[in-house]
Every structure is written in C-alpha cells, then in structure tokens.
Design a protein around this motif. Structure first.
Motif, PDB file in Angstrom:
ATOM      1  N   ASP A  61     -76.346  30.862  36.092  1.00 24.33           N
ATOM      2  CA  ASP A  61     -76.752  32.142  36.667  1.00 24.33           C
ATOM      3  C   ASP A  61     -78.252  32.176  36.927  1.00 24.33           C
ATOM      4  N   ALA A  62     -79.043  31.673  35.991  1.00 19.55           N
ATOM      5  CA  ALA A  62     -80.499  31.686  36.156  1.00 19.55           C
ATOM      6  C   ALA A  62     -80.931  30.841  37.348  1.00 19.55           C
ATOM      7  N   VAL A  63     -80.335  29.677  37.507  1.00 19.12           N
ATOM      8  CA  VAL A  63     -80.690  28.809  38.639  1.00 19.12           C
ATOM      9  C   VAL A  63     -80.337  29.493  39.957  1.00 19.12           C
TER      10      VAL A  63
ATOM     11  N   THR B 100     -86.196  25.312  35.993  1.00 17.21           N
ATOM     12  CA  THR B 100     -85.394  26.322  35.306  1.00 17.21           C
ATOM     13  C   THR B 100     -84.478  25.672  34.285  1.00 17.21           C
ATOM     14  N   HIS B 101     -83.802  24.591  34.665  1.00 21.56           N
ATOM     15  CA  HIS B 101     -82.935  23.880  33.713  1.00 21.56           C
ATOM     16  C   HIS B 101     -83.729  23.375  32.508  1.00 21.56           C
ATOM     17  N   ARG B 102     -84.872  22.721  32.763  1.00 19.50           N
ATOM     18  CA  ARG B 102     -85.688  22.178  31.652  1.00 19.50           C
ATOM     19  C   ARG B 102     -86.156  23.287  30.722  1.00 19.50           C
ATOM     20  N   THR B 103     -86.597  24.380  31.295  1.00 23.15           N
ATOM     21  CA  THR B 103     -87.097  25.495  30.480  1.00 23.15           C
ATOM     22  C   THR B 103     -85.977  26.081  29.632  1.00 23.15           C
ATOM     23  N   LEU B 104     -84.822  26.318  30.233  1.00 23.90           N
ATOM     24  CA  LEU B 104     -83.712  26.902  29.483  1.00 23.90           C
ATOM     25  C   LEU B 104     -83.189  25.938  28.423  1.00 23.90           C
ATOM     26  N   ASP B 105     -83.190  24.654  28.715  1.00 23.62           N
ATOM     27  CA  ASP B 105     -82.817  23.663  27.694  1.00 23.62           C
ATOM     28  C   ASP B 105     -83.774  23.748  26.511  1.00 23.62           C
TER      29      ASP B 105
END
Length: 149
Positions: free
Chosen positions: A53-55, A38-43
């Motif tokens: 919030d997404a995580v 999720t972090h990699r995608t949002l970055d």
C-alpha cells in the motif's frame, strides 16, 4: 520522448530513526528509486506488511507532483518524506507548485488518467494537502501500521 513523470534521486536523507526523505527530480530511474527507498525504509522499520500500500501511495503522490507540480525549468525538486508515527505511516510529497491537488470526479473506470488521488484515498485512512511557504505544497497520506489479523 521522455515523460514529465520521470525523475531521479538527488540524495537520501535519514533525518531520524522515524523519518526518512528522498529528493527527486526528472529522470527515468526516479519511480524505481522511490519504490526501492520505500521498501528499504519500511523493512528497516519492520513494516513489511505495509509495503504494498505504501509503495502504491508513494508512486501516485510522486507521479502527481512531478506531472503537475514541477515547472518546466530545471533544478526544481520534489521531496518524498516517510514518517513513522505511533500507529500510522505518513507518506508526504512536496513540490514547488501552488496549484492545488485536483480530485477528479468521474464515474468512468476506464479513464487512463485521473485516478491517482482516488487510489490514495482508498489505501489511506486520511489524506490531504498543506500549503508551503513561500511557495509549494505537500500532499500527504496516513496509512495504518497495525499488523493484519
């Protein structure tokens, strides 16, 4: 004793520049992989401001799917899918169970379990679920992507 809420990544799929998916099953590394994914995608989508919030939403949806949606047989898969829309991030988790998500009504803030969908509701603008054919369901949440003022 291993927890039923443990899963591992089978593969990462980038379906399009606006959609990314991760296949998960039961192992200890799964929640960590889902959070890193999720972090990699949002970055990559320049949505770092939505990451916390997404995580949290992804973790709660995935935990519910693994805990309540995976049969005890091996080989069942949970799929995490992130989709970037015009003004929202769609976080969706699909599991093979036909059991509907349960939104517990409790006033006890000290309960150890049962708050996942309350957290999802608090962090998202909309959330819900959709039946899958021939079996299963997808539980989803839409988070706003606006940059905070």
């Amino acid at each position: 004793m291993s927890s039923p809420a443990q899963f591992r990544s089978l593969e990462t799929v980038l379906d399009s520049p606006r959609t990314a998916a991760l296949h998960l099953t039961g192992s200890r590394e799964g929640f960590t992989e889902a959070r890193h994914f999720t972090h990699r995608t949002l970055d990559a989508w320049s949505l770092e401001h939505c990451a916390d919030d997404a995580v949290m939403v992804v973790t709660e949806l995935a935990a519910n799917a693994v805990l309540h949606g995976l049969p005890h047989s091996t080989g069942a898969v949970v799929r995490l899918r992130l989709t970037l829309r015009r003004s929202h991030l769609m976080c969706a988790v699909t599991d093979p169970s036909d059991r509907l998500p349960v939104y517990p009504s409790t006033d006890d803030p000290l309960l150890e379990h049962g708050r996942g969908l309350h957290i999802v509701e608090a962090l998202s603008e909309h959330w819900g679920w959709t039946r899958r054919r021939p079996a299963g369901k997808t539980v989803w949440a839409m988070l706003p992507t606006r940059t905070p003022l």
